[in-house]
Write a protein that holds these residues in place. Structure first.
Motif, PDB file in Angstrom:
ATOM      1  N   ARG A  55       0.792  -1.220   0.000  1.00  0.00           N
ATOM      2  CA  ARG A  55       0.000   0.000   0.000  1.00  0.00           C
ATOM      3  C   ARG A  55       0.829   1.277   0.000  1.00  0.00           C
ATOM      4  O   ARG A  55       0.610   2.191  -0.813  1.00  0.00           O
ATOM      5  N   THR A  56       1.795   1.361   0.920  1.00  0.00           N
ATOM      6  CA  THR A  56       2.509   2.631   1.098  1.00  0.00           C
ATOM      7  C   THR A  56       3.359   2.956  -0.126  1.00  0.00           C
ATOM      8  O   THR A  56       3.342   4.088  -0.626  1.00  0.00           O
ATOM      9  N   ARG A 105      11.235   3.654   3.895  1.00  0.00           N
ATOM     10  CA  ARG A 105      10.764   2.609   4.812  1.00  0.00           C
ATOM     11  C   ARG A 105      11.977   1.778   5.180  1.00  0.00           C
ATOM     12  O   ARG A 105      12.750   1.347   4.312  1.00  0.00           O
ATOM     13  N   GLN A 138       0.472   6.963   7.527  1.00  0.00           N
ATOM     14  CA  GLN A 138      -0.635   6.037   7.807  1.00  0.00           C
ATOM     15  C   GLN A 138      -1.597   6.693   8.809  1.00  0.00           C
ATOM     16  O   GLN A 138      -2.822   6.646   8.635  1.00  0.00           O
ATOM     17  N   PRO A 266      -4.891  -1.052   9.054  1.00  0.00           N
ATOM     18  CA  PRO A 266      -3.891  -0.489   8.125  1.00  0.00           C
ATOM     19  C   PRO A 266      -3.492  -1.459   7.022  1.00  0.00           C
ATOM     20  O   PRO A 266      -2.943  -1.031   6.002  1.00  0.00           O
TER      21      PRO A 266
END
Ligand code: CP
Length: 317
Positions: A55-56, A105, A138, A266
């Protein structure tokens, strides 16, 4: 706003509301035939991912492209990191390719902070999740989703109660949400077995409880967290079945919640563990919408940190 977004605590209430308001405006781009603005044309965003993500990473890429930025995607797998290249050398290599923003990340808590504070690079640093520490974008997309449903997409979140349930100990999402929800005037309540609450939880922004059934009828939203077995090097609960019985969100528990209450997660979800498929796909669930809202919120963060101008927000490319 500060130059970098490393922690949810980098945002004042005014900053956070500005991000949400900007995301609301930018969300209208998704409904246009041409889903693009020229705002960041000529700027370069590097997605520097040392840990897996669906997702991110994809939403930062989509957000950058919708603002017309050039995007370089870096994944540690298959890169010279496997030959021992350091974070500093990797970052400086990408900076030399003209990065204006680095979205990072990393499995180590504090890696984005190092990039932002060591003067290795000039680029804006955005934390896309570091170890068990923080995941501020998030938290922003979660706040956006809650505000959209429970506050008509306006203002702050004052008076709203949010239960954050499950593996708080290993969750960067929980920490960032606890900070941001408090900043926006909401009350976060951490709910978990004692083994999955961090030492010093009483100093976090909010309340905590070991009893999910007691808390559920009182909240406006419940955020279920993934049980992060890959970060567990010990037995934190006897069995998965017992965990689900005490801390999983199932149809019976959903019935005990208020009619308007939202269910968030999430992702990625362990269906059958912290949440049943029935609840994940129920009318109260906004899990899929969270992902879509993530693009608008990340557009807003890039736009604000890279100094996009307001005059360009209404134009198509
Ligand atoms: N929520 C979240 O960070 O998901 P990904 O790990 O897929 O990016």
């Amino acid at each position: 706003m500060k130059k970098h977004l490393v922690s949810a605590s980098d945002l004042t209430k005014e900053d956070a509301v500005l991000v949400l308001d900007t995301a609301k405006e930018l969300a209208t781009i998704s409904d246009r035939p041409v889903k693009k603005l020229p705002t960041l044309r000529g700027r370069t965003v590097v997605n520097l991912f040392f840990e897996d993500s669906t997702r991110t990473r994809i939403s930062f890429e989509a957000a950058s492209k919708r603002l017309s930025a050039d995007v370089i995607n870096f994944s540690a797998k298959g890169s010279s990191v496997s030959k021992g290249e350091s974070l500093k050398d990797t970052a400086q290599t990408l900076q030399s390719m003209g990065a204006d923003a680095v979205v990072i990340r990393h499995g180590s808590s504090g890696a984005p902070h190092l990039l932002a504070t060591r003067n290795w690079i000039d680029a804006v640093v955005i934390n896309a999740g570091d170890g068990t520490h923080e995941h501020p974008t998030q938290a922003l997309l979660d706040a956006y989703t809650i505000r959209k449903h429970l506050r008509k997409n306006e203002g702050d979140l004052s008076g709203i109660k949010v239960a954050i349930v499950g593996d708080i100990l290993h969750s960067r999402v929980a920490r960032s949400n606890a900070i941001l929800l408090k900043t926006l005037g909401a009350t976060p309540i951490m709910v978990a077995p004692p083994t999955l609450l961090p030492v010093g939880i009483e100093n976090w922004n909010g309340e905590y409880s070991y009893n999910l059934d007691e808390i559920l009828p009182t909240v406006d939203a419940v955020m279920m967290l993934r049980v992060q077995q890959e970060r567990m090097n010990d037995a934190y609960f006897p069995t998965a079945r017992e965990y689900s019985r005490n801390f999983g969100l199932n149809a019976q528990r959903l019935k005990r919640m208020q009619e308007h209450a939202l269910v968030l997660h999430p992702g990625p979800m362990n269906r059958g563990m912290e949440i049943t498929a029935e609840v994940a796909d129920s009318k109260n669930s906004v899990v899929i919408e969270q992902v879509a809202n993530g693009v608008s919120v990340r557009m807003a963060v890039l736009y604000l940190l890279l100094g996009g101008s307001n005059s360009e927000m209404g134009e198509n490319s």
